[in-house]
Design an enzyme around this catalytic site. Structure first.
Site, PDB file in Angstrom:
ATOM      1  N   HIS A   1      -5.558  10.788  -3.272  1.00 51.99           N
ATOM      2  CA  HIS A   1      -5.705   9.689  -2.437  1.00 51.99           C
ATOM      3  C   HIS A   1      -5.672   8.332  -3.625  1.00 51.99           C
ATOM      4  CE1 HIS A   1      -6.210   6.817   0.788  1.00 51.99           C
ATOM      5  NE2 HIS A   1      -6.806   5.951  -0.293  1.00 51.99           N
ATOM      6  N   ALA A   2      -4.445   7.717  -3.618  1.00 50.36           N
ATOM      7  CA  ALA A   2      -4.473   6.688  -4.733  1.00 50.36           C
ATOM      8  C   ALA A   2      -5.439   5.843  -5.106  1.00 50.36           C
ATOM      9  CB  ALA A   2      -3.106   5.932  -4.306  1.00 50.36           C
TER      10      ALA A   2
ATOM     11  N   HIS B   1       0.045  -2.094  -5.033  1.00 46.98           N
ATOM     12  CA  HIS B   1      -1.297  -2.265  -4.837  1.00 46.98           C
ATOM     13  C   HIS B   1      -2.332  -1.645  -5.441  1.00 46.98           C
ATOM     14  CE1 HIS B   1      -4.837  -1.871  -1.649  1.00 46.98           C
ATOM     15  NE2 HIS B   1      -4.935  -1.017  -2.575  1.00 46.98           N
ATOM     16  N   GLU B   2      -1.999  -0.770  -6.299  1.00 50.10           N
ATOM     17  CA  GLU B   2      -3.144  -0.210  -7.296  1.00 50.10           C
ATOM     18  C   GLU B   2      -2.795  -1.093  -8.706  1.00 50.10           C
ATOM     19  OE1 GLU B   2      -5.152   1.850  -6.429  1.00 50.10           O
ATOM     20  OE2 GLU B   2      -4.392   2.204  -4.666  1.00 50.10           O
TER      21      GLU B   2
ATOM     22  N   HIS C   1      -5.161  -4.144  -8.285  1.00 54.77           N
ATOM     23  CA  HIS C   1      -6.478  -3.814  -8.759  1.00 54.77           C
ATOM     24  C   HIS C   1      -6.730  -3.825 -10.402  1.00 54.77           C
ATOM     25  CE1 HIS C   1      -7.863  -2.327  -4.983  1.00 54.77           C
ATOM     26  NE2 HIS C   1      -7.136  -1.434  -4.780  1.00 54.77           N
TER      27      HIS C   1
ATOM     28  N   GLU D   1      -8.612  -5.735  -2.695  1.00 50.04           N
ATOM     29  CA  GLU D   1      -7.310  -4.864  -1.842  1.00 50.04           C
ATOM     30  C   GLU D   1      -6.268  -5.966  -1.734  1.00 50.04           C
ATOM     31  OE1 GLU D   1      -7.569  -1.649  -1.646  1.00 50.04           O
ATOM     32  OE2 GLU D   1      -9.787  -1.545  -2.386  1.00 50.04           O
TER      33      GLU D   1
ATOM     34  N   HIS E   1     -11.750   7.663   3.306  1.00 49.09           N
ATOM     35  CA  HIS E   1     -12.843   6.799   2.945  1.00 49.09           C
ATOM     36  C   HIS E   1     -13.965   7.335   3.691  1.00 49.09           C
ATOM     37  CE1 HIS E   1      -8.995   5.058   2.173  1.00 49.09           C
ATOM     38  NE2 HIS E   1      -9.472   4.091   1.460  1.00 49.09           N
TER      39      HIS E   1
ATOM     40  N   TYR F   1     -10.083  -3.534   3.599  1.00 44.22           N
ATOM     41  CA  TYR F   1      -8.557  -3.547   4.039  1.00 44.22           C
ATOM     42  C   TYR F   1      -8.411  -4.404   5.222  1.00 44.22           C
ATOM     43  CZ  TYR F   1      -9.127   0.662   1.018  1.00 44.22           C
ATOM     44  OH  TYR F   1      -9.411   1.421  -0.201  1.00 44.22           O
TER      45      TYR F   1
HETATM   46  O1  X8Z Z   1      -6.794   3.336   0.268  1.00 49.40           O
HETATM   47  C1  X8Z Z   1      -5.890   2.510   0.023  1.00 49.40           C
HETATM   48  C2  X8Z Z   1      -5.437   2.459  -1.451  1.00 49.40           C
HETATM   49  C3  X8Z Z   1      -6.282   2.783  -2.287  1.00 49.40           C
HETATM   50  S1  X8Z Z   1      -7.735   1.284  -2.654  1.00 49.40           S
HETATM   51  C4  X8Z Z   1      -4.301   3.353  -1.429  1.00 49.40           C
HETATM   52  N1  X8Z Z   1      -5.689   1.838   1.098  1.00 49.40           N
HETATM   53  C5  X8Z Z   1      -5.920   2.008   2.717  1.00 49.40           C
HETATM   54  C6  X8Z Z   1      -5.558   3.382   3.161  1.00 49.40           C
HETATM   55  O2  X8Z Z   1      -4.746   4.243   2.406  1.00 49.40           O
HETATM   56  O3  X8Z Z   1      -6.241   3.982   3.952  1.00 49.40           O
HETATM   57  C7  X8Z Z   1      -4.660   1.007   1.027  1.00 49.40           C
HETATM   58  C8  X8Z Z   1      -4.328   0.564   2.427  1.00 49.40           C
HETATM   59  C9  X8Z Z   1      -5.230   0.951   3.417  1.00 49.40           C
HETATM   60 ZN    ZN Z   2      -6.929  -0.513  -3.006  1.00 47.96          ZN
END
Ligand code: X8Z
Ligand code: ZN
Length: 596
Positions: A337-338, A367-368, A371, A395, A495, A505
């Protein structure tokens, strides 16, 4: 009984006993906290990086130990900070004391055994998700990772195959449930010990306003954008019904979760081809273009860095390129997960991401990097202020940049030759809405669920039931198959086992439209806001950098004001961005059911 004694302020009583801490004591306390937490979080950052990049029993144990130490320190400082409540100190010190009390995400109980258990459970849940695979028929040679599942959900139009991938991925999480239930218990005990009703109450208190007011603020923002979501949902449902048939998609009920192009139905842009307006299609497919150009993962990241440097930010440090992970390793388990890291709380910036050569991951890279550039922008602040104004800001920054990846910008990169003309704006806006507007209720509901779980309002034997009630209530999405309590569907979303709060988010999806509008104005863009790109504009870059450099040194409305000129989060920026699309959707939906 003489009641008057009760009216003597505590500070005076303490003074009388000669025990009252002074402003100087408070400063010593905070200085000590900053130094010790700085060292401990650096160490824990390294351990966590190693665990997530190389999941084994040993790295898991080492990470758990390091995070146990940090948490114990944080908990102690959170408790001790209260000793200075009545001491007169300057604003900077007052804010640092406040942050010491509030900044925990997973407080552990003080009892050493329970503290160790908390850290172990958290590390183990994270690893379980990272190792998650679906092996059809139990055949170990056919196992699929989240990357494989993601690809099927995005590209397959075979409902049987989609259903299998969907149920398959959701089979990784039932084994997590027992540990998750216990972790909730422990975190709640830890939260109570530092003065909060439960862990959800702690999370809600992190927004420079009373926690109940914050919950209301979320409802207000959701009500602002909901009319647009309802129109998008109705149109999407109708088109999917045309594609998959009346038995598969109800006329006026929730949409089955496996048909929306994403394993969590959180963003729907992958089904855009099924929904594209006939005479307003954008006319290019960035997925195909990136692949045809043989773009590799590093080049994708270089494009991202190039955007930030065009705004005046310094390039990423050489160590970023040496230490980051861009491609899923073939020989070991990693948490793919990024994520973006600042391992030494200074300049050791890294990204960890298993990049796929797609438009979606092109956005995620921006997005990354958002950060990372934020982290570096606030690294001149004292340690306790090295954070975003609120977690939604962190975010939102990279996403704000990604809103500038317009056709004109893609021409500058040499990825496309010609921008679609204004008559294709509906197609462009629809693509964006399927990503950003579709996400809004998802962004909201995860913590609506977790808050109820933490408060005890939803007991473990109702986890899955309430999860799906909320998904229906907010998203208008239904499970792909019957989901009883033998499943633990929230655990299939990173998450939840990763214990990352999610409201951030939702906020980011509101804020990024406010940021994009303000920065586009600074850049002097006169086009419709969806065609504005701040690429190369140093004034917009300066305004952005000024906002980021504040870190969390001031309440978030101050940072918002710097960035946008207003102190309020406002869903109307989303509505304004998509206004032409909303009008078009209302026309398309005439005579068709809206809502569920
Ligand atoms: O988890 C993330 C990022 C890392 S902070 C890739 N996001 C959420 C997800 O993937 O559920 C970005 C958008 C929503
Ligand atoms: Zn993020």
């Amino acid at each position: 009984m003489d009641r008057r004694i009760a009216l003597v302020p505590i500070a005076l009583l303490l003074a009388a006993c000669g025990n009252q801490p002074t402003a100087e004591d408070a400063k010593k306390f905070v200085d000590d906290a900053e130094a010790k937490l700085f060292a401990a979080t650096n160490e824990a950052g390294q351990a966590q990086w190693v665990q997530q990049n190389f999941i084994t029993q040993d790295t898991e144990a080492l990470n758990a130990k390091a995070s146990e130490r940090v948490t114990a320190l944080q908990v102690q400082y959170a408790k001790d900070a209260a000793k200075y409540d009545a001491v007169k100190v300057d604003d900077v010190l007052r804010r640092k004391l406040l942050l010491l009390k509030l900044s925990l995400t997973l407080p552990a109980p003080a009892d050493p055994k329970e503290a160790a258990e908390t850290a172990k459970l958290a590390a183990s849940l994270d690893a379980t998700y990272g190792k998650g695979k679906y092996c059809p028929g139990g055949d170990q040679s056919k196992c699929m990772t989240i990357d494989d599942i993601t690809k099927i959900m995005a590209t397959s139009r075979d409902p049987k195959q989609l259903l299998e991938a969907w149920t398959g991925w959701h089979s990784i999480s039932p084994p997590m449930k027992k540990d998750f239930v216990r972790l909730v218990e422990l975190a709640n005990k830890g939260s109570k010990e530092i003065g909060f009703a439960d862990t959800g109450a702690l999370w809600r208190s992190q927004y420079d306003m009373p926690p109940d007011e914050f919950a209301k603020e979320l409802d207000r923002l959701w009500e602002q954008v909901k009319p647009l979501y309802l129109q998008l949902h109705a149109y999407t449902r109708w088109k999917l019904r045309e594609k998959y048939g009346k038995d598969a998609v109800p006329e006026n009920g929730p949409i089955p979760a496996h048909l929306l192009g994403n394993i969590w139905a959180q963003q729907w842009n992958n089904v855009y081809p099924l929904l594209a307006p006939k005479d307003a299609d954008v006319g290019y497919d960035l997925n195909a273009i990136l692949k045809a150009k043989k773009t590799d993962a590093k080049q994708m990241v270089k494009y991202g860095e190039g955007f930030f440097t065009s705004l005046g930010f310094a390039p990423l440090p050489p160590t970023f390129w040496e230490r980051s992970l861009f491609v899923r390793p073939r020989d070991r388990d990693v948490v793919c997960h990024a994520s973006a890291w600042d391992v030494d709380n200074d300049n050791d910036l890294r990204v960890k991401m298993c990049i796929d050569i797609t438009e979606e991951d092109f956005d995620v890279i921006h997005h990354e990097l958002g950060h990372n550039f934020y982290q570096r922008a606030y690294n001149k602040q004292p340690f306790l202020f090295r954070n975003s104004a609120n977690d939604g800001f962190h975010e939102a920054i990279g996403d704000t940049i990604a809103l500038s990846l317009t056709p004109d910008y893609l021409i500058k990169l040499g990825l496309i030759n010609k921008a679609p003309d204004a008559s294709k704006d509906i197609g462009l806006l629809l693509q964006k809405a399927l990503d950003k507007v579709a996400f809004l209720p998802f962004g909201l509901l995860i913590d609506q669920w977790r808050w109820k779980v933490y408060s005890g309002q939803v007991p473990p034997d109702k986890y899955n039931q309430v999860w799906w009630e909320l998904r229906q209530k907010y998203q208008g999405v239904a499970p792909a198959s019957v989901r009883g309590e033998e499943f633990f569907d929230p655990g299939a979303k990173y998450h939840v086992p990763g214990n990352v709060p999610y409201t951030r988010y939702f906020l980011a999806h509101i804020l990024q439209f406010q940021f994009h509008k303000a920065l586009s104005e600074t850049a002097g863009c006169k086009d419709p806001v969806n065609r504005c790109s701040i690429y190369g504009n140093k004034e917009a870059g300066k305004r952005l950098a000024d906002g980021l450099e504040l870190g969390i040194s001031k309440p978030w409305p101050d940072a918002l004001e710097k960035l946008t000129g207003t102190r309020q989060m406002d869903g109307n920026a989303v509505r304004a961005y998509f206004a032409p699309l909303e009008k078009w959707l209302i026309e398309q939906n005439k005579g068709k059911p809206v809502g569920w």
